[in-house]
Design an enzyme around this catalytic site. Structure first.
Site, PDB file in Angstrom:
ATOM      1  CD  GLN A  54       4.625   1.586  -3.605  1.00  0.00           C
ATOM      2  OE1 GLN A  54       4.632   2.803  -3.752  1.00  0.00           O
ATOM      3  NE2 GLN A  54       3.610   0.821  -3.998  1.00  0.00           N
ATOM      4  CD  GLN A 110       4.716   2.315   0.732  1.00  0.00           C
ATOM      5  OE1 GLN A 110       4.483   3.525   0.819  1.00  0.00           O
ATOM      6  NE2 GLN A 110       3.913   1.496   0.082  1.00  0.00           N
ATOM      7  CG  ASP A 111       7.451  -1.532  -0.309  1.00  0.00           C
ATOM      8  OD1 ASP A 111       6.784  -1.840   0.697  1.00  0.00           O
ATOM      9  OD2 ASP A 111       6.979  -1.528  -1.459  1.00  0.00           O
ATOM     10  CG  ASP A 137       3.395  -3.129   3.466  1.00  0.00           C
ATOM     11  OD1 ASP A 137       2.840  -3.381   4.548  1.00  0.00           O
ATOM     12  OD2 ASP A 137       2.775  -2.809   2.439  1.00  0.00           O
ATOM     13  NE  ARG A 158      -0.020  -3.411   4.430  1.00  0.00           N
ATOM     14  CZ  ARG A 158      -0.558  -2.500   3.615  1.00  0.00           C
ATOM     15  NH1 ARG A 158      -1.863  -2.270   3.655  1.00  0.00           N
ATOM     16  NH2 ARG A 158       0.193  -1.823   2.769  1.00  0.00           N
TER      17      ARG A 158
END
Length: 504
Positions: free
Chosen positions: A301, A323-324, A345, A409
């Protein structure tokens, strides 16, 4: 009144304790429910994090608790904003749909703030998680009850006559919203507005760092404060806190003016605090800038930008990470003509957010990882939040993308994401969507949907068969996720700077 809430027993007992049985005015009862929530949450904000901080020397736990402390304080502010709004109704002026939308937004954010605290503790597996969850249970329930009342009762009592400034406005040809005064109109009409301060690495401006310019912004300014950030790569982490209102920051281009940082979860920073650039104060507007987190896929993250700014706009900006990447945390947000890259994500959060005409580009993650473009975090069924991606372009960042890639998701039990009128490349896994827990179908309470998408990846024949997924929305339902309906964009988007489609 309490029958419409998620927690009717706590609703009834809390309001009854305030001797409210002598009134049937729903606005009075709603105000009482807010007062209960404010009292409970104020006590938590004042006492809980400080008490827990004094009892630990664990750096990760302390950092997470500091995140909680700020979030609780923000949540109290949002509750106070809501009670100020309902005071209008109690003084004889009718609550209108705009004020109702405001209160839904701020109460939704209050719930999100408390949930984000728990997320920060959960991601480090802190033993304090259950203690904090128990401590904030009442305040979460009271806030949820207030949100249910405004969503299901007060909404029905408002006068829904559409005001003049809610006319559909497209591009540069519409009428200015009422909130834009004459001086600000002239400012917004200029392609390169006159800046209050200028940032330049070479010393030719007022400041050499963005942080220094942000420090010069007056607190809670009701007028626009403009910062011009000249071309250059600014290696700094920038925070515009909740007191920095109505800031406009523009650069010399999304590939020329770049804010770059590398904070990440693996090296010990809570996800919430990894943002290279974070903004919380209302009315933030960014144009022609790039935001990067250079930590890389191996650091997990690592946020490039986090926004909790209500009525925030990002125009012709880029957000680059893995990520993120982009944390659309809370409140109402709009992104137009932006580039967003990432892996897992990489568009996430619990804002009410619309993306239009953006390039959304997954990239190759670590070995054995898959990509999920979105992860929406709606916890309460009455929150007016979700991710709406309209008229955007989904394509790989480069030609080496081999990892399975999905549109998103569901992160929480009421997660809401709609992809509509967008072009989706052949890279997408035909299932389209991925469950949060492997091989466990998400609950039927989520709302995931597609509408009139094009391109080789838009075929829905092999999509997931979840109870909460709709592969082909009707126009009426899709319209609820438009700029006009979902984020009340015609009330506040500055038309002369940002083209937007208010409807489908």
């Amino acid at each position: 009144m309490c029958g419409v809430t998620q927690y009717p027993n706590s609703c009834y007992s809390s309001i009854s304790s305030l001797d409210a049985t002598n009134t049937t005015n729903p606005e009075v009862l709603f105000k009482l429910s807010l007062r209960v929530a404010i009292k409970e949450l104020s006590k938590i904000a004042d006492e809980l994090p400080a008490k827990l901080l004094a009892g630990t020397n664990d750096t990760r736990v302390r950092d997470a608790l500091i995140v909680c402390q700020g979030l609780f304080q923000d949540a109290v502010d949002r509750l106070n904003d809501s009670i100020s709004s309902v005071e209008v109704g109690l003084q004889g002026e009718k609550l209108n749909d705009s004020k109702i939308s405001d209160m839904k937004t701020w109460l939704s954010t209050t719930i999100t703030d408390q949930e984000t605290c728990l997320d920060a503790l959960q991601e480090i597996n802190s033993t304090l998680l259950e203690n904090v969850k128990t401590a904030i249970q009442n305040s979460t329930e009271f806030t949820s009850n207030s949100l249910a009342i405004v969503a299901k009762i007060l909404s029905l009592l408002t006068n829904f006559n559409t005001p003049i400034h809610r006319r559909r406005l497209l591009g540069f040809g519409g009428k200015f919203p009422d909130w834009v005064n004459s001086g600000e109109r002239r400012l917004l009409e200029e392609s390169n507005p006159t800046a209050n301060v200028t940032v330049a690495k070479d010393g030719s401006g007022d400041y050499t760092t963005i942080k220094a310019a942000v420090a010069a912004v007056p607190k809670k300014s009701e007028t626009r404060f403009v910062i011009h950030v000249k071309e250059g790569k600014y290696l700094e982490n920038v925070i515009l806190d909740k007191h920095k209102w109505n800031v406009m920051m523009y650069g010399d281009g999304k590939t020329k003016t770049i804010v770059s940082g590398s904070l990440n979860f693996v090296d010990g920073t809570p996800t919430f605090s990894t943002a290279t650039f974070a903004v919380a104060g209302k009315g933030f507007f960014a144009k022609d800038m790039g935001f990067i987190n250079t930590a890389g896929a191996e650091k997990h993250q690592a946020v490039a930008l986090r926004s909790g700014s209500d009525r925030s706009v990002f125009y012709r900006c880029s957000f680059d990470g893995f990520q993120d990447t982009l944390y659309a945390h809370s409140n109402r947000q709009f992104y137009r003509d932006c580039d967003i890259t990432g892996t897992i994500d990489f568009i996430f959060g619990n804002a009410a957010v619309v993306f239009q005409n953006c390039n959304i580009q997954p990239r190759q993650p670590l070995r054995n990882q898959f990509n999920t473009i979105t992860a929406q975090g709606k916890k309460d069924p009455n929150q007016n939040t979700g991710i709406s991606i309209q008229k955007c372009f989904f394509s790989p960042l480069d030609n080496n993308l081999t990892a399975p890639t999905y549109l998103g998701r569901p992160w929480k039990v009421y997660s809401t994401t709609v992809i509509m009128q967008s072009e989706i490349g052949a890279f997408l896994n035909p299932l389209g969507w991925k469950e949060w827990v492997a091989n466990v179908e998400p609950p039927g309470t989520i709302f995931y949907a597609e509408y009139q998408n094009t391109g080789p990846g838009s075929t829905v024949d092999q999509r997931v068969k979840w109870a909460g997924f709709e592969p082909s929305l009707t126009a009426d339902v899709a319209g609820k996720f438009s700029v006009e309906s979902f984020i009340q964009g015609s009330d506040w988007l500055p038309e002369t700077n940002v083209n937007f489609d208010s409807s489908l």
